[in-house]
Design an enzyme around this catalytic site. Structure first.
Site, PDB file in Angstrom:
ATOM      1  N   TYR A 258      13.920  31.502   3.439  1.00 38.15           N
ATOM      2  CA  TYR A 258      12.759  32.222   3.979  1.00 38.15           C
ATOM      3  C   TYR A 258      12.928  32.540   5.455  1.00 38.15           C
ATOM      4  O   TYR A 258      13.392  31.698   6.233  1.00 38.15           O
ATOM      5  CB  TYR A 258      11.491  31.382   3.801  1.00 38.15           C
ATOM      6  CG  TYR A 258      11.032  31.257   2.373  1.00 38.15           C
ATOM      7  CD1 TYR A 258      10.550  32.355   1.669  1.00 38.15           C
ATOM      8  CD2 TYR A 258      11.071  30.025   1.725  1.00 38.15           C
ATOM      9  CE1 TYR A 258      10.124  32.238   0.357  1.00 38.15           C
ATOM     10  CE2 TYR A 258      10.650  29.898   0.412  1.00 38.15           C
ATOM     11  CZ  TYR A 258      10.177  31.010  -0.266  1.00 38.15           C
ATOM     12  OH  TYR A 258       9.769  30.882  -1.564  1.00 38.15           O
TER      13      TYR A 258
ATOM     14  N   ARG B 182      -9.858  -0.045  15.315  1.00 38.30           N
ATOM     15  CA  ARG B 182      -9.905   0.628  14.018  1.00 38.30           C
ATOM     16  C   ARG B 182     -11.073   0.089  13.189  1.00 38.30           C
ATOM     17  O   ARG B 182     -12.035   0.801  12.971  1.00 38.30           O
ATOM     18  CB  ARG B 182      -8.557   0.446  13.303  1.00 38.30           C
ATOM     19  CG  ARG B 182      -8.360   1.322  12.106  1.00 38.30           C
ATOM     20  CD  ARG B 182      -6.905   1.434  11.688  1.00 38.30           C
ATOM     21  NE  ARG B 182      -6.318   0.185  11.246  1.00 38.30           N
ATOM     22  CZ  ARG B 182      -5.072   0.076  10.769  1.00 38.30           C
ATOM     23  NH1 ARG B 182      -4.298   1.147  10.672  1.00 38.30           N
ATOM     24  NH2 ARG B 182      -4.581  -1.095  10.398  1.00 38.30           N
TER      25      ARG B 182
ATOM     26  N   LYS C 108       0.837  -1.206   0.000  1.00 39.87           N
ATOM     27  CA  LYS C 108       0.000   0.000   0.000  1.00 39.87           C
ATOM     28  C   LYS C 108       0.872   1.256   0.000  1.00 39.87           C
ATOM     29  O   LYS C 108       2.087   1.187   0.236  1.00 39.87           O
ATOM     30  CB  LYS C 108      -0.947  -0.018   1.208  1.00 39.87           C
ATOM     31  CG  LYS C 108      -0.282  -0.008   2.568  1.00 39.87           C
ATOM     32  CD  LYS C 108      -1.271  -0.501   3.628  1.00 39.87           C
ATOM     33  CE  LYS C 108      -0.662  -0.576   4.997  1.00 39.87           C
ATOM     34  NZ  LYS C 108      -1.077   0.445   5.910  1.00 39.87           N
TER      35      LYS C 108
ATOM     36  N   CYS D 197      12.745  24.862   1.606  1.00 46.88           N
ATOM     37  CA  CYS D 197      11.712  25.447   0.742  1.00 46.88           C
ATOM     38  C   CYS D 197      10.886  24.322   0.109  1.00 46.88           C
ATOM     39  O   CYS D 197      11.123  23.145   0.356  1.00 46.88           O
ATOM     40  CB  CYS D 197      12.340  26.289  -0.358  1.00 46.88           C
ATOM     41  SG  CYS D 197      13.581  27.464   0.205  1.00 46.88           S
ATOM     42  N   MET D 198       9.950  24.713  -0.727  1.00 46.77           N
ATOM     43  CA  MET D 198       9.072  23.718  -1.342  1.00 46.77           C
ATOM     44  C   MET D 198       9.858  22.757  -2.248  1.00 46.77           C
ATOM     45  O   MET D 198       9.579  21.562  -2.275  1.00 46.77           O
ATOM     46  CB  MET D 198       7.976  24.418  -2.154  1.00 46.77           C
ATOM     47  CG  MET D 198       6.869  23.497  -2.615  1.00 46.77           C
ATOM     48  SD  MET D 198       5.672  24.310  -3.697  1.00 46.77           S
ATOM     49  CE  MET D 198       4.880  25.462  -2.589  1.00 46.77           C
ATOM     50  N   ASP D 199      10.866  23.296  -2.944  1.00 45.47           N
ATOM     51  CA  ASP D 199      11.531  22.496  -3.974  1.00 45.47           C
ATOM     52  C   ASP D 199      13.055  22.502  -3.855  1.00 45.47           C
ATOM     53  O   ASP D 199      13.728  21.867  -4.665  1.00 45.47           O
ATOM     54  CB  ASP D 199      11.179  23.048  -5.368  1.00 45.47           C
ATOM     55  CG  ASP D 199       9.760  23.543  -5.416  1.00 45.47           C
ATOM     56  OD1 ASP D 199       8.865  22.702  -5.299  1.00 45.47           O
ATOM     57  OD2 ASP D 199       9.544  24.778  -5.509  1.00 45.47           O
TER      58      ASP D 199
ATOM     59  N   ARG E  79       1.173 -10.638   6.911  1.00 46.63           N
ATOM     60  CA  ARG E  79       1.073  -9.410   6.107  1.00 46.63           C
ATOM     61  C   ARG E  79       2.374  -8.640   6.342  1.00 46.63           C
ATOM     62  O   ARG E  79       2.530  -7.943   7.338  1.00 46.63           O
ATOM     63  CB  ARG E  79      -0.158  -8.590   6.540  1.00 46.63           C
ATOM     64  CG  ARG E  79      -1.466  -9.385   6.487  1.00 46.63           C
ATOM     65  CD  ARG E  79      -2.673  -8.501   6.807  1.00 46.63           C
ATOM     66  NE  ARG E  79      -2.592  -7.832   8.087  1.00 46.63           N
ATOM     67  CZ  ARG E  79      -3.050  -8.318   9.242  1.00 46.63           C
ATOM     68  NH1 ARG E  79      -3.662  -9.493   9.283  1.00 46.63           N
ATOM     69  NH2 ARG E  79      -2.941  -7.628  10.355  1.00 46.63           N
TER      70      ARG E  79
ATOM     71  N   HIS F 149      -5.497  -7.151  13.618  1.00 44.06           N
ATOM     72  CA  HIS F 149      -4.277  -6.341  13.538  1.00 44.06           C
ATOM     73  C   HIS F 149      -3.878  -5.933  14.950  1.00 44.06           C
ATOM     74  O   HIS F 149      -4.724  -5.538  15.747  1.00 44.06           O
ATOM     75  CB  HIS F 149      -4.554  -5.103  12.681  1.00 44.06           C
ATOM     76  CG  HIS F 149      -3.308  -4.356  12.289  1.00 44.06           C
ATOM     77  ND1 HIS F 149      -2.216  -4.952  11.722  1.00 44.06           N
ATOM     78  CD2 HIS F 149      -2.997  -3.036  12.392  1.00 44.06           C
ATOM     79  CE1 HIS F 149      -1.276  -4.048  11.483  1.00 44.06           C
ATOM     80  NE2 HIS F 149      -1.722  -2.881  11.887  1.00 44.06           N
TER      81      HIS F 149
HETATM   82  N1  PMH Z   1      -1.745  -5.266   8.184  1.00 40.72           N
HETATM   83  C1  PMH Z   1      -2.447  -4.151   8.377  1.00 40.72           C
HETATM   84  C2  PMH Z   1      -3.912  -4.263   8.605  1.00 40.72           C
HETATM   85  C3  PMH Z   1      -1.811  -2.912   8.359  1.00 40.72           C
HETATM   86  O1  PMH Z   1      -2.534  -1.811   8.551  1.00 40.72           O
HETATM   87  C4  PMH Z   1      -0.409  -2.856   8.159  1.00 40.72           C
HETATM   88  C5  PMH Z   1       0.373  -1.590   8.184  1.00 40.72           C
HETATM   89  C6  PMH Z   1       0.277  -4.047   7.956  1.00 40.72           C
HETATM   90  C7  PMH Z   1      -0.416  -5.251   7.984  1.00 40.72           C
HETATM   91  C8  PMH Z   1       1.770  -4.093   7.750  1.00 40.72           C
HETATM   92  O2  PMH Z   1       2.403  -3.627   8.875  1.00 40.72           O
HETATM   93  P1  PMH Z   1       3.997  -3.471   8.917  1.00 40.72           P
HETATM   94  O3  PMH Z   1       4.341  -2.485   7.860  1.00 40.72           O
HETATM   95  O4  PMH Z   1       4.281  -2.946  10.275  1.00 40.72           O
HETATM   96  O5  PMH Z   1       4.532  -4.804   8.627  1.00 40.72           O
HETATM   97  N2  PMH Z   1      -0.376  -0.451   8.476  1.00 40.72           N
HETATM   98  C9  PMH Z   1       0.149   0.685   8.939  1.00 40.72           C
HETATM   99  C10 PMH Z   1      -0.647   1.752   9.296  1.00 40.72           C
HETATM  100  O6  PMH Z   1      -1.956   1.733   9.196  1.00 40.72           O
HETATM  101  N3  PMH Z   1       0.075   2.730   9.781  1.00 40.72           N
HETATM  102  O7  PMH Z   1       1.340   2.346   9.751  1.00 40.72           O
HETATM  103  C11 PMH Z   1       1.410   1.085   9.236  1.00 40.72           C
END
Ligand code: PMH
Length: 375
Positions: A268, A139, A40, A314-316, A222, A169
């Site tokens: 700045y 969550r 992600k 700065c921005m860039d 995961r 989780h």
């Molecule tokens: N599973 C869920 C549901 C997650 O939200 C995340 C990471 C992972 C697995 C993977 O976790 P890891 O990168 O620590 O292995 N989610 C997030 C989060 O919501 N904010 O920081 C990490």
């Protein structure tokens, strides 16, 4: 945002490092356990498709993403592996997900009820569903056994659904104190035991769980931040069962160098004034690239030497104090190694009072991503 390829600033990704981290994680897993690569947020800033390709080539059997669009991007790129979206998706998108064979998380009976007519109208294959258990993260997910059972029964009663997963989780898998972690484990076990059948995928482990609570792998993990070579705990648990190899470097090159007379100001707010005549270099990266404004006073590497970031970012662009005159085009390392010296994402995070996850994800689309050692 336009990706700026005609500029020296770049994110370099070591494919070998990602492969190494996945290989070591796999080596510790019981046979038959799936490693789902968490890609992600553009692969935690490393590039969604690039990381997906490396992960699949390294033994990951599926992917986790945060939003449906990331899953669709993987499908559009030709990835056929199982994909699970981790965040709740609008039930009106259930047909789209089912048509693309993308699994969605479910945390309420209401969601299933809302998705049912959508799926029946879409006439797709069943939607793969992972029931989310809120064992203490607070969550998403079912908190009560009866609610989970009702949803599971509803899912089983309708051909539109294929309940293929149960997951939770952990909030504190990366903490030295395991008390709260154990509470969550116990709650999840009770929820799992309350289901009449065990789904195909039962998964609880993020990177921290896979590293420090190996007994809790169920049959899939995961695997996120550790795949990128970062310690999920930051500094809290330095001991890891295998060396994590950071995959990301951030590099640039000086665009401008000048001798600044003593007393003259930089950037700045004119917050920095040269103490003496100084060599000042300009680096073409700024907060629009994800190089945070609060990094004023931090440092980067030029020719193996630490150079302070002077004046406001700065921005860039931002400015650094050089030990001597360097030519424009001289390489600058913001994250990574230069000579004997190194700056890690953790160092950047520490200075910024945040976590490395945030620094990596903040690196914006304007920075090109390049592989340094394609596998
Ligand atoms: N599973 C869920 C549901 C997650 O939200 C995340 C990471 C992972 C697995 C993977 O976790 P890891 O990168 O620590 O292995 N989610 C997030 C989060 O919501 N904010 O920081 C990490």
């Amino acid at each position: 945002m336009v990706t700026a390829t005609h500029r020296e600033s770049r994110v370099l990704v070591s494919e070998a490092a990602i492969q190494h981290n996945i290989q070591h994680a796999l080596d510790r897993l019981p046979a038959g356990t799936d490693l789902l690569a968490v890609v992600k947020a553009d692969g935690y800033g490393h590039g969604l498709l690039r990381v997906a390709r490396i992960a699949a080539a390294s033994g990951a059997t599926g992917f986790c993403v945060a939003v449906l669009d990331e899953a669709l991007a993987l499908r559009a790129a030709g990835f056929t592996q199982p994909i699970l979206v981790l965040g709740i998706v609008d039930p009106r998108c259930a047909g789209l997900a089912a048509a693309q064979n993308i699994a969605l998380p479910v945390g309420s009976l209401e969601w299933l009820e809302a998705a049912l007519p959508v799926l029946e109208a879409a006439e797709t294959a069943p939607l793969r569903v992972h029931l989310a258990v809120d064992s203490g993260m607070g969550r998403i997910g079912f908190r009560e056994v009866a609610d989970l059972q009702n949803a599971a029964a509803f899912g089983a009663a309708h051909k539109a659904f294929d309940i293929e997963g149960l997951f939770t989780h952990f909030a504190t898998a990366d903490a030295a104190d395991t008390t709260y972690f154990q509470t969550q484990v116990a709650r999840f076990k009770a929820m799992l035991a309350a289901l009449p059948t065990r789904p195909r995928y039962v998964h609880v482990a993020n990177s921290a769980t896979s590293l420090w609570h190996a007994a809790c792998t169920c049959n899939a993990i995961r695997f996120g931040v550790a795949m990128y070579g970062l310690n999920p705990s930051g500094h809290d648990i330095p001991d890891v069962p295998y060396a994590l190899e950071p995959a990301l470097s951030l590099v640039s090159a000086l665009t401008f160098v000048k001798r600044l007379p003593a007393g003259e100001a930089v950037s700045y707010g004119a917050t920095y004034r040269a103490q003496q005549d100084e060599w000042i270099g300009t680096v073409p990266m700024g907060y629009a690239d994800g190089w945070l404004r609060r990094l004023q006073g931090f440092h980067v590497l030029v020719d193996g030497q630490f150079c302070e970031i002077v004046g406001r970012v700065c921005m860039d662009q931002f400015m650094i104090r050089l030990p001597k005159a360097y030519k424009p085009g001289t390489p600058v390392v913001l994250v990574g190694q230069s000579g004997e010296a190194e700056i890690t994402l953790q160092d950047v995070a520490d200075y910024s009072h945040t976590i490395h996850y945030e620094i990596a994800c903040a690196l914006s689309e304007r920075l090109p991503r390049e592989s340094v050692d394609r596998i």
